[in-house]
Design a protein around this motif. Structure first.
Motif, PDB file in Angstrom:
ATOM      1  N   GLU A 262      49.853  65.556  63.553  1.00 13.56           N
ATOM      2  CA  GLU A 262      51.169  66.223  64.443  1.00 13.56           C
ATOM      3  C   GLU A 262      50.895  66.074  65.586  1.00 13.56           C
ATOM      4  OE1 GLU A 262      52.451  70.542  64.551  1.00 13.56           O
ATOM      5  OE2 GLU A 262      50.303  70.464  63.403  1.00 13.56           O
ATOM      6  N   SER A 263      49.671  65.358  66.468  1.00 13.51           N
ATOM      7  CA  SER A 263      49.699  65.644  67.509  1.00 13.51           C
ATOM      8  C   SER A 263      50.234  64.098  67.611  1.00 13.51           C
ATOM      9  CB  SER A 263      47.935  65.567  68.471  1.00 13.51           C
ATOM     10  OG  SER A 263      47.420  66.866  68.264  1.00 13.51           O
ATOM     11  N   ILE A 264      50.232  63.254  67.200  1.00 16.15           N
ATOM     12  CA  ILE A 264      50.188  62.345  67.818  1.00 16.15           C
ATOM     13  C   ILE A 264      52.194  61.840  67.218  1.00 16.15           C
ATOM     14  CG2 ILE A 264      50.357  59.376  65.990  1.00 16.15           C
ATOM     15  CD1 ILE A 264      47.560  60.187  67.848  1.00 16.15           C
ATOM     16  N   TYR A 265      52.371  62.031  66.639  1.00 14.72           N
ATOM     17  CA  TYR A 265      53.857  62.632  66.367  1.00 14.72           C
ATOM     18  C   TYR A 265      54.063  63.094  67.350  1.00 14.72           C
ATOM     19  CZ  TYR A 265      58.465  64.275  64.653  1.00 14.72           C
ATOM     20  OH  TYR A 265      59.316  64.558  63.739  1.00 14.72           O
ATOM     21  N   SER A 266      54.387  64.512  67.808  1.00 17.97           N
ATOM     22  CA  SER A 266      54.423  64.487  69.282  1.00 17.97           C
ATOM     23  C   SER A 266      54.738  63.192  69.911  1.00 17.97           C
ATOM     24  CB  SER A 266      54.066  66.012  69.606  1.00 17.97           C
ATOM     25  OG  SER A 266      53.991  67.395  68.483  1.00 17.97           O
ATOM     26  N   TYR A 267      53.155  63.330  70.492  1.00 21.21           N
ATOM     27  CA  TYR A 267      52.632  62.279  71.196  1.00 21.21           C
ATOM     28  C   TYR A 267      54.378  60.968  71.540  1.00 21.21           C
ATOM     29  CZ  TYR A 267      51.012  58.142  74.454  1.00 21.21           C
ATOM     30  OH  TYR A 267      50.955  57.089  75.501  1.00 21.21           O
ATOM     31  N   ARG A 269      56.981  61.129  69.467  1.00 26.97           N
ATOM     32  CA  ARG A 269      58.024  61.179  69.984  1.00 26.97           C
ATOM     33  C   ARG A 269      58.576  61.471  71.342  1.00 26.97           C
ATOM     34  NH1 ARG A 269      61.294  65.375  66.726  1.00 26.97           N
ATOM     35  NH2 ARG A 269      63.387  65.078  66.915  1.00 26.97           N
ATOM     36  N   GLN A 270      57.322  61.981  72.585  1.00 23.93           N
ATOM     37  CA  GLN A 270      57.654  62.358  73.768  1.00 23.93           C
ATOM     38  C   GLN A 270      57.914  60.263  74.482  1.00 23.93           C
ATOM     39  OE1 GLN A 270      54.498  64.512  75.579  1.00 23.93           O
ATOM     40  NE2 GLN A 270      54.856  66.403  74.488  1.00 23.93           N
ATOM     41  N   GLN A 271      56.859  59.328  73.809  1.00 18.18           N
ATOM     42  CA  GLN A 271      56.982  58.748  74.174  1.00 18.18           C
ATOM     43  C   GLN A 271      58.771  57.586  73.749  1.00 18.18           C
ATOM     44  OE1 GLN A 271      54.894  57.476  76.353  1.00 18.18           O
ATOM     45  NE2 GLN A 271      53.928  59.687  76.724  1.00 18.18           N
TER      46      GLN A 271
END
Length: 333
Positions: A262-267, A269-271
């Motif tokens: 979930e953290s990797i997904y958010s990061y 996506r922000q990138q």
């Protein structure tokens, strides 16, 4: 004269990020964060306000730490190599034994993503000030959502009123509404001697066994037989939840433990990483992929494994890792 030492803990395996994270290359050594590893970002983030660097790692990954430090141009550092994992109370004790009593240890995990800047600088400066005054300091992060994967600190100002384990969703929502609960960041700051005094008082078995292993170390490498005698207990249980010297620095800097997809997904996506109209994401392959009847789903591809998961089930990857450890350990290497 005392020094401020960044003690970087690098012993985790990143089980919730399998199959990206492996025993041979845990998540802190994955060069997927703007071309850098989390380990490198940790060292660089703290370099300007720490006099020394000390890495406490294990026998499986110390060469990865060396490689990251070398590529970042850092040659002068202290290295402690654990023979086997004995949890954070002992790992920090090793660092304290290797330091002067009045040295300030700024203890940081190597696998967190933190935004450097004035908010971070202010929090660290305050923690160091409190540590100089003899306090044992933890960092509490203002929660942005009802997170069930983190521990929490209940606080009033800099006073700690209690620690809470990972809550269920309803409890986490209550924590968020109350306004006086903070995510437990896993970062600490204290004088080496103060920490050892408290550890010796509350967990003499850990203190004595860790000291015996450290005193018998050769070139920073600990003995396996002596290490196995050290009780495995976290610093939270051993010291933080018992000491009367505890203080918390309420912090507002951007922080993620990068502990789940979930953290990797958010990061990612922000990138600017691609997602489809339903929020589905592919990691690790350029093969054209279609998701039918799914939303907020990740497909994670490596050369020997594929993981498909709903984003909200990210914490359950650890269960898959644990099952594979029993049934197919070679896939975790």
């Amino acid at each position: 004269m005392s020094s401020v030492i960044n003690v970087i803990l690098s012993g985790g395996v990143g089980s919730r990020l399998w199959p990206l994270s492996r025993k041979s290359q845990p998540k802190q050594y994955l060069p997927i964060f703007e071309g850098e590893t989390l380990f490198q970002k940790t060292f660089k983030r703290n370099e300007s306000f720490c006099d020394k660097v000390m890495v406490v790692g294990n026998c499986d990954n110390y060469e990865l730490s060396r490689k990251d430090l070398e590529s970042a141009g850092k040659k002068d550092y202290v290295e402690i190599i654990e023979a086997c994992p004995r949890n954070t109370a002992a790992a920090i004790a090793f660092a304290a034994f290797a330091s002067q009593s009045d040295d300030i240890l700024f203890v940081t995990p190597s696998d967190h993503l933190i935004e450097s800047g004035q908010k971070y600088q202010d929090s660290v400066d305050r923690a160091i000030q409190l540590a100089v005054d003899g306090h044992i300091v933890t960092f509490g992060l203002k929660p942005t959502k009802p997170e069930t994967g983190f521990g929490y600190i209940k606080a009033e100002g800099e006073e700690v009123r209690g620690f809470r384990e990972k809550p269920n969703l309803e409890t986490a929502e209550g924590f968020l509404k109350s306004g006086n609960f903070f995510w437990n960041s896993g970062m600490f700051c204290f004088q080496a001697g103060v920490y050892l005094e408290e550890l010796k008082s509350f967990e003499p078995g850990v203190y004595n066994a860790a000291k015996a292993a450290f005193d018998s170390s050769v070139d920073g490498k600990l003995d396996i037989d002596l290490s196995m005698k050290i009780p495995s207990i976290s610093v939270d249980y051993a010291v933080m939840e018992k000491t009367k010297k505890i203080k918390v620095v309420q912090s507002k800097f951007s922080w993620s433990d990068m502990g789940s997809f979930e953290s990797i997904y958010s990061y990612f996506r922000q990138q600017g990483h691609a997602v489809d109209s339903k929020g589905n994401m592919v990691i690790g392959t350029s093969l054209h992929t279609e998701f039918l009847g799914m939303k907020n789903t990740l497909l994670v591809h490596t050369n020997d494994a594929i993981l498909v998961l709903k984003k909200e089930k990210a914490q359950d990857v650890k269960k898959v890792f644990e099952r594979l450890e029993r049934e197919k350990p070679e896939i975790l290497a």
